[in-house]
Design a protein around this motif. Structure first.
Motif, PDB file in Angstrom:
ATOM      1  N   GLY A  46       6.650  16.451  14.269  1.00  0.00           N
ATOM      2  CA  GLY A  46       6.556  17.111  12.966  1.00  0.00           C
ATOM      3  C   GLY A  46       7.592  16.582  11.986  1.00  0.00           C
ATOM      4  O   GLY A  46       7.335  16.462  10.788  1.00  0.00           O
ATOM      5  N   ARG A  93       6.986  14.622   8.408  1.00  0.00           N
ATOM      6  CA  ARG A  93       7.585  15.004   7.129  1.00  0.00           C
ATOM      7  C   ARG A  93       8.288  13.816   6.469  1.00  0.00           C
ATOM      8  O   ARG A  93       8.259  13.679   5.248  1.00  0.00           O
ATOM      9  N   THR A 121      -0.658  17.772   8.299  1.00  0.00           N
ATOM     10  CA  THR A 121       0.021  18.928   8.894  1.00  0.00           C
ATOM     11  C   THR A 121      -0.370  19.116  10.359  1.00  0.00           C
ATOM     12  O   THR A 121      -0.124  20.156  10.942  1.00  0.00           O
ATOM     13  N   LEU A 178       2.607  20.196  12.441  1.00  0.00           N
ATOM     14  CA  LEU A 178       3.577  21.105  11.821  1.00  0.00           C
ATOM     15  C   LEU A 178       3.285  22.563  12.149  1.00  0.00           C
ATOM     16  O   LEU A 178       2.136  22.968  12.256  1.00  0.00           O
ATOM     17  N   GLN A 227       3.339  26.644  11.115  1.00  0.00           N
ATOM     18  CA  GLN A 227       2.756  27.257   9.905  1.00  0.00           C
ATOM     19  C   GLN A 227       3.722  27.303   8.729  1.00  0.00           C
ATOM     20  O   GLN A 227       3.332  27.034   7.596  1.00  0.00           O
ATOM     21  N   ALA A 275       4.144  23.773   7.370  1.00  0.00           N
ATOM     22  CA  ALA A 275       2.893  23.380   6.702  1.00  0.00           C
ATOM     23  C   ALA A 275       2.792  24.066   5.347  1.00  0.00           C
ATOM     24  O   ALA A 275       2.390  23.452   4.345  1.00  0.00           O
ATOM     25  N   THR A 330      -8.264  16.559   6.978  1.00  0.00           N
ATOM     26  CA  THR A 330      -7.628  17.631   7.764  1.00  0.00           C
ATOM     27  C   THR A 330      -8.615  18.354   8.677  1.00  0.00           C
ATOM     28  O   THR A 330      -9.805  18.437   8.377  1.00  0.00           O
ATOM     29  N   ASP A 353      -7.321  21.335   9.614  1.00  0.00           N
ATOM     30  CA  ASP A 353      -6.631  22.614   9.487  1.00  0.00           C
ATOM     31  C   ASP A 353      -7.337  23.465   8.423  1.00  0.00           C
ATOM     32  O   ASP A 353      -7.322  23.120   7.243  1.00  0.00           O
ATOM     33  N   MET A 373      -5.266  24.439   5.343  1.00  0.00           N
ATOM     34  CA  MET A 373      -5.024  23.278   4.469  1.00  0.00           C
ATOM     35  C   MET A 373      -6.293  22.978   3.648  1.00  0.00           C
ATOM     36  O   MET A 373      -6.231  22.769   2.440  1.00  0.00           O
TER      37      MET A 373
END
Ligand SMILES: Nc1ncnc2c1ncn2[C@@H]1O[C@H](COP(=O)(O)OP(=O)(O)OP(=O)(O)O)[C@@H](O)[C@H]1O
Ligand SMILES: [Mg+2]
Length: 248
Positions: free
Chosen positions: A167, A171, A191, A194, A196, A199, A221, A223, A226
């Motif tokens: 993670g 970043r 993300t 990552l 929560q 993210a 994504t 997610d 996201m």
């Protein structure tokens, strides 16, 4: 990047004026891999337009061609047919050197497997696009440090990627993509590694950029939060994009 509180009115109205203009377009985009015994058609006749300041999520099953599409949009791969235009410039018209320069000036790319340079620290990795552009090490690293603070990883600035978690590496890759104030940011599962809270801080940073600059985002994504956070969600299926209307 500016804090919303310190953004000058002029910058805001400039961003507002730039919004609405088409930042990314592709027409008849087709990619056929011919490397194996059989041709693999991954994208076929794909159409897409993304406006300045707009954020588009792309979803689709594994192997549907999401990374292939981002690589074409970012000029990392050439289409078999069709074209990609960024800020009205056709990538097809650019030779390798000009394309490299164009990408450095206009595009921030977050790779699915982040591709940080192992021998460089987090700070040096994030500063690299500005060094390539000819900025002094001091200026580039000062700007890179701002971004590392924004993605919540400043205390790891002097660590090399091998000493960072997945993670944290992601970043650093996000900081590297944003350090140049690009016109277009392409993110492949940004993300995925990552938690929560982290993210959510990346989402807040993207919100601010979309509000205060004319930057356009295309985000691949899996997610759902996201995806739901973006202006539009498109599904890649059978080589083309369609509007995804139900929640993923
Ligand atoms: N260089 C290549 N040569 C041949 N086939 C390839 C090549 N790169 C990708 N493919 C194939 O193209 C298809 C799309 O791959 P791609 O990596 O774009 O999928 P994806 O949607 O990003 O998947 P994931 O969600 O797993 O990351 C896959 O079937 C893959 O096997
Ligand atoms: Mg992929």
């Amino acid at each position: 990047m500016n804090d919303p509180a310190t953004v000058k009115e002029g910058d805001m109205s400039q961003a507002a004026n730039a919004k609405g203009r088409i930042m990314l377009a592709c027409h008849d985009l087709t990619r056929i891999y011919r490397e194996g015994p059989q041709d693999v058609t991954v994208l076929e006749g794909l159409e897409l337009e993304v406006r300045a300041g707009e954020r588009v999520a792309i979803v689709g099953s594994s192997g549907s061609g999401k990374t292939t599409l981002l690589n074409l949009l970012g000029g990392l791969d050439r289409p078999t047919r069709g074209e990609v235009l960024i800020a009205d410039e056709s990538l097809l018209d650019l030779g390798e050197t000009a394309l490299g320069r164009f990408r450095n000036r206009h595009i921030g790319f977050v790779y699915q497997f982040h591709h940080l340079l192992a021998e460089f620290t987090a700070l040096e990795n994030a500063a690299l696009p500005l060094i390539v552009r000819g900025q002094s090490k001091k200026a580039a690293e000062s700007r890179a440090r701002e971004l590392l603070i924004r993605v919540g990883i400043a205390e790891r600035a002097d660590h090399k990627p091998g000493e960072l978690s997945g993670g944290e590496r992601q970043r650093v890759a996000i900081a590297r993509a944003l350090v140049t104030d690009p016109s277009l940011v392409l993110m492949d599962e940004p993300t995925g590694n990552l938690d929560q809270t982290t993210a959510a801080s990346i989402l807040a940073l993207m919100d601010e950029l979309a509000r205060t600059t004319a930057c356009a985002f295309v985000i691949v994504t899996h997610d759902p939060s996201m995806a739901a956070h973006q202006d539009r969600v498109l599904k890649l299926d059978d080589g083309r994009l369609t509007e995804q209307l139900e929640p993923i």
